[in-house]
Design an enzyme around this catalytic site. Structure first.
Site, PDB file in Angstrom:
ATOM      1  N   ASN A 132       0.863  -1.185   0.000  1.00  0.00           N
ATOM      2  CA  ASN A 132       0.000   0.000   0.000  1.00  0.00           C
ATOM      3  C   ASN A 132       0.903   1.240   0.000  1.00  0.00           C
ATOM      4  OD1 ASN A 132      -1.872   1.990   0.395  1.00  0.00           O
ATOM      5  ND2 ASN A 132      -2.411   1.390   2.485  1.00  0.00           N
ATOM      6  N   LYS A 162       0.054   4.250  -0.454  1.00  0.00           N
ATOM      7  CA  LYS A 162      -0.620   5.471   0.035  1.00  0.00           C
ATOM      8  C   LYS A 162      -0.354   6.619  -0.949  1.00  0.00           C
ATOM      9  CE  LYS A 162      -0.441   3.496   4.610  1.00  0.00           C
ATOM     10  NZ  LYS A 162      -0.418   3.668   6.056  1.00  0.00           N
ATOM     11  N   HIS A 174      -9.787   1.420   4.343  1.00  0.00           N
ATOM     12  CA  HIS A 174      -8.542   1.597   5.107  1.00  0.00           C
ATOM     13  C   HIS A 174      -8.804   2.579   6.250  1.00  0.00           C
ATOM     14  CE1 HIS A 174      -4.508   2.889   6.167  1.00  0.00           C
ATOM     15  NE2 HIS A 174      -4.092   1.752   5.653  1.00  0.00           N
ATOM     16  N   GLU A 191      -7.268   5.022   7.312  1.00  0.00           N
ATOM     17  CA  GLU A 191      -7.072   6.436   6.954  1.00  0.00           C
ATOM     18  C   GLU A 191      -8.296   6.980   6.223  1.00  0.00           C
ATOM     19  OE1 GLU A 191      -3.263   5.866   5.069  1.00  0.00           O
ATOM     20  OE2 GLU A 191      -2.433   5.357   7.033  1.00  0.00           O
ATOM     21  N   GLU A 212      -5.956  -4.552  10.503  1.00  0.00           N
ATOM     22  CA  GLU A 212      -4.960  -3.504  10.700  1.00  0.00           C
ATOM     23  C   GLU A 212      -5.298  -2.697  11.941  1.00  0.00           C
ATOM     24  OE1 GLU A 212      -2.674  -2.528   6.878  1.00  0.00           O
ATOM     25  OE2 GLU A 212      -4.391  -1.196   6.966  1.00  0.00           O
ATOM     26  N   GLY A 259       1.892   2.553  10.871  1.00  0.00           N
ATOM     27  CA  GLY A 259       2.882   3.620  10.749  1.00  0.00           C
ATOM     28  C   GLY A 259       3.557   3.992  12.054  1.00  0.00           C
ATOM     29  N   SER A 268       2.913  -1.826  10.601  1.00  0.00           N
ATOM     30  CA  SER A 268       4.341  -1.891  10.925  1.00  0.00           C
ATOM     31  C   SER A 268       4.977  -3.253  10.641  1.00  0.00           C
ATOM     32  CB  SER A 268       4.577  -1.477  12.388  1.00  0.00           C
ATOM     33  OG  SER A 268       4.139  -0.148  12.593  1.00  0.00           O
TER      34      SER A 268
HETATM   35  P1  PGA Z   1       2.420   0.521   7.791  1.00  0.00           P
HETATM   36  O1  PGA Z   1       0.988   0.768   7.111  1.00  0.00           O
HETATM   37  O2  PGA Z   1       2.951  -0.761   7.248  1.00  0.00           O
HETATM   38  O3  PGA Z   1       3.236   1.723   7.379  1.00  0.00           O
HETATM   39  O4  PGA Z   1       2.182   0.473   9.268  1.00  0.00           O
HETATM   40  C1  PGA Z   1       0.117  -0.297   6.873  1.00  0.00           C
HETATM   41  C2  PGA Z   1      -1.141   0.204   6.215  1.00  0.00           C
HETATM   42  O5  PGA Z   1      -1.610   1.301   6.537  1.00  0.00           O
HETATM   43  O6  PGA Z   1      -1.701  -0.482   5.339  1.00  0.00           O
END
Ligand code: PGA
Length: 242
Positions: free
Chosen positions: A9, A11, A94, A96, A163, A169, A203
């Site tokens: 992903n 983003k 997601h 976000e 998630e 993140g 992460s």
């Molecule tokens: P990350 O993000 O691996 O940077 O924690 C995962 C995601 O948001 O899909």
């Protein structure tokens, strides 16, 4: 055992030029070994074409889609457009999107329906916040989020990404035990689905992937930060196929 599913992903990162360079780099690192890992890149819409592998060693996903079919919805991108652009998958819900853009269950149900109409496989994201976790209500959160799947046809392939919001993140991944508990809850909530794969996201890196895959009760990963360098994503693919 089916192949491990590894989804990058990106983003809101990667111009077309950067995506093309990444695809070249990834291609040379993975060579001919499609191996035991199914690779998927989820670039921004504008870089979908640039991220494509002419040799088909990875598939494409969009990061989002509209809940509408077509028409006067400035700035939106439809499922049909995404499918025509070569995507097999689409990420839906997601965290976000949920928190920064206010996407809720009814909207996500419409997005899931649009995805199915165009033959896209949804990667539906769920996960609790730190506060919900502290309150011991992770299972209720997952159950609430899974309700958006109520009308999604159970005979179609579905990917659900667990998630936890506190792990995205932050560098603070869930433990394999956390992941396994959530995966068990999700499989119970979605019992009766014919083709369900569960991913863990939050992460993930080449250092923790093996343990999570071994004991985390999952079929693969949705990867953010560690997917932005082809070398790291290739290392993850290597770890996941070992
Ligand atoms: P990350 O993000 O691996 O940077 O924690 C995962 C995601 O948001 O899909």
């Amino acid at each position: 055992m089916s192949r491990v599913l590894l989804v990058a992903n990106w983003k809101m990162n990667m111009t077309r030029v950067e995506a093309r360079a990444y695809a070249g780099d990834l291609g040379s690192r993975i060579g001919d070994s499609s191996g035991r890992v199914e690779l998927v890149l989820a670039p921004p819409y504008t870089a979908l074409d640039a991220a494509r592998d002419p040799r088909g060693r990875w598939a494409l996903a969009a990061q989002n889609l509209s809940g509408e079919r077509a028409g006067a919805f400035t700035g939106e991108v439809s499922a049909a457009m995404i499918a025509e652009a070569g995507c097999r998958y689409v990420i839906v819900g997601h965290s976000e999107r949920r928190t920064l853009f206010g996407e809720d269950g009814p909207l996500l149900s419409r997005k899931l329906a649009r995805a199915r109409e165009s033959g896209l496989i949804p990667i539906y994201c769920v996960g609790e916040t730190a506060r919900e976790r502290a309150a011991g209500s992770t299972r209720e959160t997952l159950a609430g989020q899974a309700r958006a799947l109520a009308d999604d046809p159970g005979d179609q392939p579905l990917v659900v990404a667990y998630e936890p919001v506190w792990a995205i993140g932050t560098g603070l991944a869930a433990t394999p035990a956390d992941s396994a508990a959530a995966a068990t809850d999700l499989r119970t909530l979605l019992a009766g689905r014919r083709d369900l794969r569960i991913l863990y996201g939050g992460s993930v890196n080449p250092g923790n992937a093996r343990d999570l895959l071994g004991d985390g009760g999952i079929d693969g990963f949705l990867v953010g930060g560690a997917s932005l360098q082809a070398a790291t994503f290739a290392a993850l693919a290597e770890a996941a196929s070992a």
